[in-house]
Design a protein around this motif. Structure first.
Motif, PDB file in Angstrom:
ATOM      1  N   LEU A   1      76.389  22.161  -7.989  1.00  0.00           N
ATOM      2  CA  LEU A   1      76.228  21.966  -6.555  1.00  0.00           C
ATOM      3  C   LEU A   1      74.821  21.502  -6.209  1.00  0.00           C
ATOM      4  O   LEU A   1      74.628  20.590  -5.394  1.00  0.00           O
ATOM      5  CB  LEU A   1      76.560  23.261  -5.808  1.00  0.00           C
ATOM      6  N   SER A   2      73.814  22.102  -6.847  1.00  0.00           N
ATOM      7  CA  SER A   2      72.424  21.724  -6.572  1.00  0.00           C
ATOM      8  C   SER A   2      72.155  20.277  -6.953  1.00  0.00           C
ATOM      9  O   SER A   2      71.408  19.572  -6.269  1.00  0.00           O
ATOM     10  CB  SER A   2      71.473  22.643  -7.346  1.00  0.00           C
ATOM     11  N   ARG A   3      72.782  19.816  -8.029  1.00  0.00           N
ATOM     12  CA  ARG A   3      72.535  18.459  -8.501  1.00  0.00           C
ATOM     13  C   ARG A   3      73.137  17.407  -7.575  1.00  0.00           C
ATOM     14  O   ARG A   3      72.770  16.239  -7.628  1.00  0.00           O
ATOM     15  CB  ARG A   3      73.060  18.288  -9.922  1.00  0.00           C
ATOM     16  N   ILE A   4      74.058  17.808  -6.715  1.00  0.00           N
ATOM     17  CA  ILE A   4      74.644  16.872  -5.755  1.00  0.00           C
ATOM     18  C   ILE A   4      73.636  16.507  -4.683  1.00  0.00           C
ATOM     19  O   ILE A   4      73.587  15.365  -4.211  1.00  0.00           O
ATOM     20  CB  ILE A   4      75.911  17.481  -5.114  1.00  0.00           C
ATOM     21  N   PHE A   5      72.787  17.452  -4.300  1.00  0.00           N
ATOM     22  CA  PHE A   5      71.909  17.272  -3.150  1.00  0.00           C
ATOM     23  C   PHE A   5      70.463  16.933  -3.503  1.00  0.00           C
ATOM     24  O   PHE A   5      69.666  16.628  -2.623  1.00  0.00           O
ATOM     25  CB  PHE A   5      71.935  18.540  -2.282  1.00  0.00           C
ATOM     26  N   LYS A   6      70.106  16.979  -4.767  1.00  0.00           N
ATOM     27  CA  LYS A   6      68.728  16.640  -5.130  1.00  0.00           C
ATOM     28  C   LYS A   6      68.672  16.091  -6.543  1.00  0.00           C
ATOM     29  O   LYS A   6      69.574  16.300  -7.355  1.00  0.00           O
ATOM     30  CB  LYS A   6      67.819  17.861  -5.007  1.00  0.00           C
ATOM     31  N   ASN A   7      67.585  15.363  -6.820  1.00  0.00           N
ATOM     32  CA  ASN A   7      67.398  14.815  -8.158  1.00  0.00           C
ATOM     33  C   ASN A   7      67.201  15.939  -9.164  1.00  0.00           C
ATOM     34  O   ASN A   7      66.589  16.967  -8.864  1.00  0.00           O
ATOM     35  CB  ASN A   7      66.190  13.886  -8.180  1.00  0.00           C
ATOM     36  N   ASP A   8      67.701  15.722 -10.345  1.00  0.00           N
ATOM     37  CA  ASP A   8      67.581  16.721 -11.409  1.00  0.00           C
ATOM     38  C   ASP A   8      66.241  16.534 -12.116  1.00  0.00           C
ATOM     39  O   ASP A   8      66.017  15.535 -12.789  1.00  0.00           O
ATOM     40  CB  ASP A   8      68.732  16.566 -12.401  1.00  0.00           C
ATOM     41  N   ASP A   9      65.331  17.488 -11.964  1.00  0.00           N
ATOM     42  CA  ASP A   9      63.988  17.386 -12.537  1.00  0.00           C
ATOM     43  C   ASP A   9      63.857  18.137 -13.867  1.00  0.00           C
ATOM     44  O   ASP A   9      62.744  18.344 -14.369  1.00  0.00           O
ATOM     45  CB  ASP A   9      62.944  17.914 -11.553  1.00  0.00           C
ATOM     46  N   THR A  10      64.954  18.526 -14.467  1.00  0.00           N
ATOM     47  CA  THR A  10      64.928  19.245 -15.746  1.00  0.00           C
ATOM     48  C   THR A  10      64.279  18.388 -16.828  1.00  0.00           C
ATOM     49  O   THR A  10      64.563  17.206 -16.950  1.00  0.00           O
ATOM     50  CB  THR A  10      66.356  19.606 -16.188  1.00  0.00           C
ATOM     51  N   TYR A  11      63.399  19.009 -17.627  1.00  0.00           N
ATOM     52  CA  TYR A  11      62.769  18.275 -18.736  1.00  0.00           C
ATOM     53  C   TYR A  11      62.383  19.234 -19.854  1.00  0.00           C
ATOM     54  O   TYR A  11      62.285  20.448 -19.664  1.00  0.00           O
ATOM     55  CB  TYR A  11      61.529  17.514 -18.259  1.00  0.00           C
ATOM     56  N   TYR A  12      62.131  18.655 -21.034  1.00  0.00           N
ATOM     57  CA  TYR A  12      61.676  19.414 -22.202  1.00  0.00           C
ATOM     58  C   TYR A  12      60.739  18.508 -22.985  1.00  0.00           C
ATOM     59  O   TYR A  12      61.130  17.427 -23.421  1.00  0.00           O
ATOM     60  CB  TYR A  12      62.872  19.826 -23.056  1.00  0.00           C
ATOM     61  N   HIS A  13      59.492  18.946 -23.175  1.00  0.00           N
ATOM     62  CA  HIS A  13      58.440  18.103 -23.758  1.00  0.00           C
ATOM     63  C   HIS A  13      58.070  18.606 -25.157  1.00  0.00           C
ATOM     64  O   HIS A  13      57.674  19.760 -25.324  1.00  0.00           O
ATOM     65  CB  HIS A  13      57.208  18.132 -22.850  1.00  0.00           C
ATOM     66  N   GLN A  14      58.204  17.728 -26.139  1.00  0.00           N
ATOM     67  CA  GLN A  14      57.952  18.094 -27.534  1.00  0.00           C
ATOM     68  C   GLN A  14      57.006  17.093 -28.181  1.00  0.00           C
ATOM     69  O   GLN A  14      57.040  15.893 -27.884  1.00  0.00           O
ATOM     70  CB  GLN A  14      59.274  18.135 -28.307  1.00  0.00           C
ATOM     71  N   LEU A  15      56.165  17.596 -29.092  1.00  0.00           N
ATOM     72  CA  LEU A  15      55.181  16.785 -29.803  1.00  0.00           C
ATOM     73  C   LEU A  15      55.520  16.779 -31.287  1.00  0.00           C
ATOM     74  O   LEU A  15      55.847  17.816 -31.866  1.00  0.00           O
ATOM     75  CB  LEU A  15      53.786  17.388 -29.577  1.00  0.00           C
ATOM     76  N   PHE A  16      55.443  15.595 -31.924  1.00  0.00           N
ATOM     77  CA  PHE A  16      55.808  15.444 -33.328  1.00  0.00           C
ATOM     78  C   PHE A  16      54.650  14.814 -34.108  1.00  0.00           C
ATOM     79  O   PHE A  16      54.202  13.719 -33.776  1.00  0.00           O
ATOM     80  CB  PHE A  16      57.043  14.547 -33.480  1.00  0.00           C
ATOM     81  N   PHE A  17      54.202  15.510 -35.153  1.00  0.00           N
ATOM     82  CA  PHE A  17      53.167  14.996 -36.048  1.00  0.00           C
ATOM     83  C   PHE A  17      53.799  14.767 -37.423  1.00  0.00           C
ATOM     84  O   PHE A  17      54.425  15.673 -37.980  1.00  0.00           O
ATOM     85  CB  PHE A  17      52.013  15.990 -36.187  1.00  0.00           C
ATOM     86  N   HIS A  18      53.603  13.579 -37.973  1.00  0.00           N
ATOM     87  CA  HIS A  18      54.221  13.239 -39.259  1.00  0.00           C
ATOM     88  C   HIS A  18      53.160  12.866 -40.296  1.00  0.00           C
ATOM     89  O   HIS A  18      52.186  12.168 -39.975  1.00  0.00           O
ATOM     90  CB  HIS A  18      55.197  12.081 -39.083  1.00  0.00           C
ATOM     91  N   TYR A  19      53.410  13.309 -41.547  1.00  0.00           N
ATOM     92  CA  TYR A  19      52.476  13.075 -42.651  1.00  0.00           C
ATOM     93  C   TYR A  19      53.259  12.872 -43.947  1.00  0.00           C
ATOM     94  O   TYR A  19      54.458  13.146 -44.016  1.00  0.00           O
ATOM     95  CB  TYR A  19      51.538  14.279 -42.841  1.00  0.00           C
ATOM     96  N   VAL A  20      52.558  12.420 -44.979  1.00  0.00           N
ATOM     97  CA  VAL A  20      53.099  12.382 -46.345  1.00  0.00           C
ATOM     98  C   VAL A  20      52.062  13.003 -47.275  1.00  0.00           C
ATOM     99  O   VAL A  20      50.861  13.032 -46.965  1.00  0.00           O
ATOM    100  CB  VAL A  20      53.426  10.942 -46.807  1.00  0.00           C
ATOM    101  N   PHE A  21      52.510  13.499 -48.427  1.00  0.00           N
ATOM    102  CA  PHE A  21      51.572  14.039 -49.405  1.00  0.00           C
ATOM    103  C   PHE A  21      50.756  12.903 -50.016  1.00  0.00           C
ATOM    104  O   PHE A  21      51.302  11.848 -50.355  1.00  0.00           O
ATOM    105  CB  PHE A  21      52.309  14.808 -50.497  1.00  0.00           C
ATOM    106  N   SER A  22      49.462  13.156 -50.197  1.00  0.00           N
ATOM    107  CA  SER A  22      48.557  12.097 -50.651  1.00  0.00           C
ATOM    108  C   SER A  22      48.810  11.684 -52.092  1.00  0.00           C
ATOM    109  O   SER A  22      48.493  10.557 -52.486  1.00  0.00           O
ATOM    110  CB  SER A  22      47.099  12.563 -50.500  1.00  0.00           C
ATOM    111  N   ASN A  23      49.380  12.579 -52.909  1.00  0.00           N
ATOM    112  CA  ASN A  23      49.664  12.257 -54.309  1.00  0.00           C
ATOM    113  C   ASN A  23      51.163  12.352 -54.617  1.00  0.00           C
ATOM    114  O   ASN A  23      51.567  12.631 -55.740  1.00  0.00           O
ATOM    115  CB  ASN A  23      48.883  13.174 -55.254  1.00  0.00           C
ATOM    116  N   GLY A  24      51.982  12.098 -53.592  1.00  0.00           N
ATOM    117  CA  GLY A  24      53.424  12.181 -53.759  1.00  0.00           C
ATOM    118  C   GLY A  24      54.078  10.813 -53.818  1.00  0.00           C
ATOM    119  O   GLY A  24      53.418   9.770 -53.748  1.00  0.00           O
TER     120      GLY A  24
END
Length: 231
Positions: A199-222
């Motif tokens: 019902l709430s989503r009918i009358f207003k914009n949906d501001d739901t969000y989820y913020h995630q950070l991703f750091f990627h690496y590899v082994f230096s001698n792999g």
């Protein structure tokens, strides 16, 4: 792109034991969950509401934009300059935890919106060691990150299964992190539920969000060291 469970199992076998560290728990399960890994108090993490991917080229004002194929409709930023210092600081912390030196490859942050999901998958080779950190959300209930623990065979020929991987749900609070073998451990998220009722989503914009950070690496001698990129 989505993969069947059978396709993922084939990928797992192709990559079996390609990743190892000097941390017994990490090597056994394929992941480590760390509470309060990051202090968010002084971390600037403004949200970008432009759908798609913005890739930065060393300057906050120098970027390119393209569609986001992995999670269509989400907002992602690759190599967002304010996170660069943290990316290198995290690299040192992970090296101490895993007992091996790492090379940098890339990093990104993503904002998920209602009904978006991360399909079950294995990461590309540049994500040998992946770190996922929760920054913020306005959800009323936690949104589980799901993975399968490492599958083990009796030997490298992989003809006899010793221990099947088990599904695990991780619940993040802001600042929590998971370190995982991106190329060997399947991971995913089910569709994100709105914090509002229908019902709430009918009358207003949906501001739901989820913020995630991703750091990627590899082994230096792999085996994946050639994916090194100076960030």
């Amino acid at each position: 792109m989505t993969f069947t469970d059978e396709q993922i199992k084939i990928q797992q076998k192709e990559r079996y034991l390609s990743c190892w560290s000097r941390n017994e728990n990490f090597d056994t399960d394929g992941y480590l969950f760390i509470k309060n890994f990051l202090d968010l108090e002084n971390l600037n993490h403004p949200k970008d509401v432009i759908p798609g991917i913005k890739e930065y080229f060393g300057n906050i004002n120098l970027w390119d934009h393209r569609n986001e194929d992995q999670v269509p409709g989400s907002s992602s930023r690759i190599k967002y300059p304010p996170y660069k210092k943290l990316y290198y600081e995290t690299k040192e912390k992970i090296e101490n935890i895993l007992g091996r030196k790492l090379y940098t490859t890339y990093y990104l942050d993503r904002i998920y919106y209602p009904n978006q999901q991360l399909y079950k998958h294995l990461d590309r080779d540049a994500c040998e060691i992946s770190v996922s950190i929760h920054l913020s959300s306005n959800l009323k209930e936690n949104w589980p990150f799901k993975l399968e623990t490492r599958t083990w065979y009796t030997n490298k020929k992989m003809k006899e299964l010793w221990k099947e991987g088990e599904e695990v749900e991780i619940l993040f609070n802001p600042g929590d992190a998971i370190i995982y073998m991106g190329c060997e451990v399947p991971h995913w998220r089910d569709p994100l539920k709105s914090k509002h009722n229908k019902l709430s989503r009918i009358f207003k914009n949906d501001d739901t969000y989820y913020h995630q950070l991703f750091f990627h690496y590899v082994f230096s001698n792999g085996d994946r060291a050639h994916y090194y990129r100076h960030v």
